[in-house]
Design a protein around this motif. Structure first.
Motif, short mmCIF file in Angstrom:
data_model
loop_
_atom_site.label_atom_id
_atom_site.label_comp_id
_atom_site.label_asym_id
_atom_site.label_seq_id
_atom_site.Cartn_x
_atom_site.Cartn_y
_atom_site.Cartn_z
N ARG A 41 32.60 12.78 -8.57
CA ARG A 41 32.74 13.95 -7.70
C ARG A 41 31.44 14.75 -7.71
NH1 ARG A 41 37.74 15.81 -6.37
NH2 ARG A 41 37.16 17.98 -6.79
N GLY A 42 30.35 14.03 -7.79
CA GLY A 42 29.06 14.70 -7.82
C GLY A 42 28.47 14.85 -6.43
N VAL A 43 27.48 15.72 -6.32
CA VAL A 43 26.78 15.95 -5.06
C VAL A 43 25.28 15.87 -5.31
CG1 VAL A 43 28.60 17.40 -4.08
CG2 VAL A 43 26.75 18.46 -5.39
N ALA A 44 24.53 15.59 -4.25
CA ALA A 44 23.06 15.64 -4.30
C ALA A 44 22.62 16.81 -3.43
CB ALA A 44 22.46 14.34 -3.79
N ILE A 45 21.79 17.68 -3.97
CA ILE A 45 21.36 18.87 -3.23
C ILE A 45 19.84 18.96 -3.25
CG2 ILE A 45 23.49 20.08 -3.84
CD1 ILE A 45 21.90 21.74 -5.85
N GLY A 46 19.30 19.75 -2.30
CA GLY A 46 17.86 19.94 -2.21
C GLY A 46 17.33 20.87 -3.29
N ARG A 47 16.04 20.73 -3.57
CA ARG A 47 15.42 21.52 -4.64
C ARG A 47 15.46 23.02 -4.35
NH1 ARG A 47 10.52 23.68 -4.92
NH2 ARG A 47 9.85 22.53 -3.06
N ARG A 48 15.16 23.41 -3.13
CA ARG A 48 15.17 24.85 -2.80
C ARG A 48 16.58 25.41 -2.87
NH1 ARG A 48 10.71 27.08 -0.40
NH2 ARG A 48 11.96 28.41 0.96
N VAL A 89 25.47 26.06 3.73
CA VAL A 89 24.87 24.73 3.62
C VAL A 89 25.47 23.82 4.69
CG1 VAL A 89 24.42 24.92 1.14
CG2 VAL A 89 26.62 23.98 1.93
N LEU A 90 24.82 22.67 4.87
CA LEU A 90 25.34 21.60 5.71
C LEU A 90 25.73 20.45 4.80
CD1 LEU A 90 25.87 20.28 8.48
CD2 LEU A 90 23.52 19.44 8.42
N TYR A 101 15.42 21.19 5.15
CA TYR A 101 16.35 20.25 4.53
C TYR A 101 16.57 20.55 3.06
CZ TYR A 101 15.54 17.59 8.82
OH TYR A 101 15.45 17.21 10.12
N ASP A 102 15.52 20.88 2.35
CA ASP A 102 15.64 21.15 0.92
C ASP A 102 16.52 22.35 0.62
OD1 ASP A 102 14.12 19.01 0.23
OD2 ASP A 102 12.27 20.13 -0.12
N SER A 103 16.67 23.26 1.57
CA SER A 103 17.42 24.49 1.30
C SER A 103 18.84 24.48 1.85
CB SER A 103 16.67 25.70 1.87
OG SER A 103 16.54 25.57 3.26
N VAL A 104 19.25 23.44 2.60
CA VAL A 104 20.59 23.47 3.21
C VAL A 104 21.40 22.20 3.00
CG1 VAL A 104 19.87 25.12 4.99
CG2 VAL A 104 19.77 22.67 5.47
N MET A 105 20.77 21.08 2.68
CA MET A 105 21.49 19.81 2.66
C MET A 105 22.25 19.59 1.36
SD MET A 105 21.15 18.39 5.57
CE MET A 105 21.88 16.82 5.16
N VAL A 106 23.50 19.18 1.49
CA VAL A 106 24.35 18.77 0.37
C VAL A 106 24.97 17.43 0.72
CG1 VAL A 106 26.41 19.29 -1.00
CG2 VAL A 106 24.86 21.14 -0.34
N PRO A 139 29.83 22.32 8.11
CA PRO A 139 29.27 23.48 7.42
C PRO A 139 30.15 23.92 6.26
CG PRO A 139 30.39 24.19 9.40
CD PRO A 139 30.50 22.69 9.36
N ALA A 140 29.53 24.56 5.29
CA ALA A 140 30.29 25.07 4.15
C ALA A 140 29.49 26.17 3.48
CB ALA A 140 30.61 23.95 3.15
N LEU A 141 30.15 26.85 2.57
CA LEU A 141 29.49 27.85 1.73
C LEU A 141 29.39 27.28 0.33
CD1 LEU A 141 28.47 30.84 1.44
CD2 LEU A 141 30.78 31.37 0.62
N ALA A 142 28.16 27.19 -0.17
CA ALA A 142 27.93 26.71 -1.53
C ALA A 142 27.71 27.92 -2.44
CB ALA A 142 26.73 25.78 -1.58
N SER A 143 28.42 27.96 -3.56
CA SER A 143 28.30 29.10 -4.46
C SER A 143 28.19 28.62 -5.91
CB SER A 143 29.51 30.04 -4.32
OG SER A 143 30.70 29.37 -4.71
N SER A 144 27.53 29.45 -6.69
CA SER A 144 27.43 29.24 -8.13
C SER A 144 27.73 30.57 -8.80
CB SER A 144 26.03 28.73 -8.51
OG SER A 144 25.06 29.74 -8.26
N ALA A 145 27.59 30.60 -10.10
CA ALA A 145 27.84 31.86 -10.81
C ALA A 145 26.81 32.91 -10.46
CB ALA A 145 27.84 31.61 -12.32
N GLN A 146 25.64 32.48 -9.94
CA GLN A 146 24.55 33.43 -9.68
C GLN A 146 24.41 33.81 -8.20
OE1 GLN A 146 24.13 30.62 -11.56
NE2 GLN A 146 24.17 31.68 -13.53
#
Length: 423
Positions: free
Chosen positions: A153-160, A121-122, A207-212, A109-116
């Protein structure tokens, strides 16, 4: 003078008489109306049962395909010691017949953050080659690309998730491990910015809202794992329901103490609720057929009462009680058989064109029926099961036949003398 032979059971005479009774004349129009409603009730009941069962089968199949398309059919977890030999174990399992992929993963588990915004996330670390073999992800990339996933160092994330964080491919997000301050290496090693290399969508909000997705080596570094992985996801070919037959071969191929968890146990609560809903829907919709069968009973009883004098005359000229009973059995069963066949035809036609019907109804009502965000469905599925359909038809025919027994028995038991005297 020789006695003429008795006609055989279900002779042409009995069929002819049953047909005339079903084609009621003007003064018997109410009986004909009851027979018509019985026919419609059985037709609608059978058609609705077939459609609902097919849609729920399709719903389950699409959900299972998405779940095992991302998480695998079997999860191989280590026992006694960490999975430091994961490369050899994955290689041995992948050589088994009907094993499509054995993918080592690191989950956390982790916390994903952006400027907004920020959200939980998992994080799943996976090799680039394995990620590209997951059609649920690689075939549904909406932004960016998985090219060079292992090297950057890129990641793939879900659309939501991308929508929640208000980011697109090329933007940066920061991953924060929840226990970073508890590690000897300090929090700095557990807070890292990553570029969003790709945005995928599998139309399933869980899956679209939590997977990284991270590269496997990067995930091992991020979660401070020496050289081990959390587990190995095993993807099989063939029906997901046959997963039990692969448990022993996979355990033997691992050649070390492992604990196997199949996809059904990982999603047991969800699919148990789905099965309960399916069974309840079947029972509720069966009541439609039962009510229609009871209409057959009432209609035949009224027909027997109306045709009492006819029955008495037939009995006096030599018709047996069995012949009278068969006449009304044929009349009632004809309603049930025709209604069941019509319902089967209507149900199959709707199932074959259900997505077109959904789109038409959405256009008529100007609303989105079964939106993917709520129902996880990109389209309305219908999977007709031959066994279930046969069971529905057999149930409707049985109820229709049973509904004719009492009125037919009552017609056969009428005393012609009493009917002619008092009727």
């Amino acid at each position: 003078m020789e006695n003429s032979p008795r006609p055989l059971p279900f002779s042409a005479f009995e069929w002819l008489l049953s047909g005339r009774y079903l084609r009621a004349r003007r003064k018997e129009g109410f009986i004909s109306v009851i027979a018509g409603f019985s026919f419609l009730g059985i037709m609608l009941g059978v058609a609705t049962l077939i459609i609902v069962m097919a849609v729920m089968n399709g719903f389950r199949k699409e959900l299972v395909d998405k779940i095992v398309g991302l998480n695998g059919h079997l999860l191989v977890q280590p026992l006694e010691s960490p999975l430091t030999d994961w490369e050899d174990v994955a290689e041995r399992i992948s050589r088994l017949p009907d094993v499509r992929l054995a993918a080592p993963v690191v989950d956390g588990p982790a916390l994903a953050s952006s400027a907004q915004n920020a959200t939980g996330v998992l994080v799943r670390g996976i090799r680039s080659g394995d990620l590209n073999k997951l059609a649920a992800i690689s075939s549904n990339i909406q932004q960016g690309s998985l090219d060079g996933f292992d090297r950057g160092r890129g990641v793939a994330i879900g659309r939501r998730l991308a929508e929640q964080l208000s980011v697109r491919a090329g933007d940066n997000i920061t991953l924060v491990a929840p226990d970073g301050t508890m590690r000897a290496k300090g929090a700095a090693a557990r807070i890292k910015p990553y570029t969003v290399a790709a945005v995928f969508s599998i139309d399933m909000s869980e899956y679209d809202s939590v997977m990284v997705f991270l590269p496997l080596t990067e995930a091992q570094t991020y979660f401070n794992r020496a050289d081990d992985v959390s587990a190995i996801e095993v993807f099989l070919m063939g029906s997901p329901d046959k997963v039990d037959s692969f448990r022993r071969p996979v355990a033997d191929a691992a050649a070390r103490p492992v604990f196997l968890v199949d996809w059904r146990r990982r999603t047991s609560a969800f699919f148990a609720a789905l099965q309960v809903e399916r069974n309840v829907m079947f029972l509720i919709l069966t009541l439609i057929v039962l009510v229609a069968a009871l209409n057959i009973v009432s209609g035949l009883i009224m027909l027997v009462k109306d045709k009492g004098s006819d029955i008495a005359i037939l009995r006096t000229i030599g018709a047996s009680r069995g012949a009278i009973m068969r006449v009304f059995l044929i009349a009632g069963a004809a309603i049930g058989v025709l209604g069941t066949l019509a319902g089967l035809l209507v149900g199959m036609l709707v199932c074959l064109n259900i997505e077109t019907i959904r789109q038409f109804l959405s256009w008529i009502t100007n609303t989105e029926l079964f939106p993917p965000k709520l129902y996880f469905l990109s389209k309305l599925p219908a999977e007709v099961d031959a066994g279930e359909t046969a069971a529905v038809v057999a149930m409707a025919l049985t109820l229709s036949f049973l509904a004719t027994l009492y009125p037919s028995w009552r017609a056969a038991r009428l005393d012609p003398v009493d009917v002619l005297r008092y009727g």
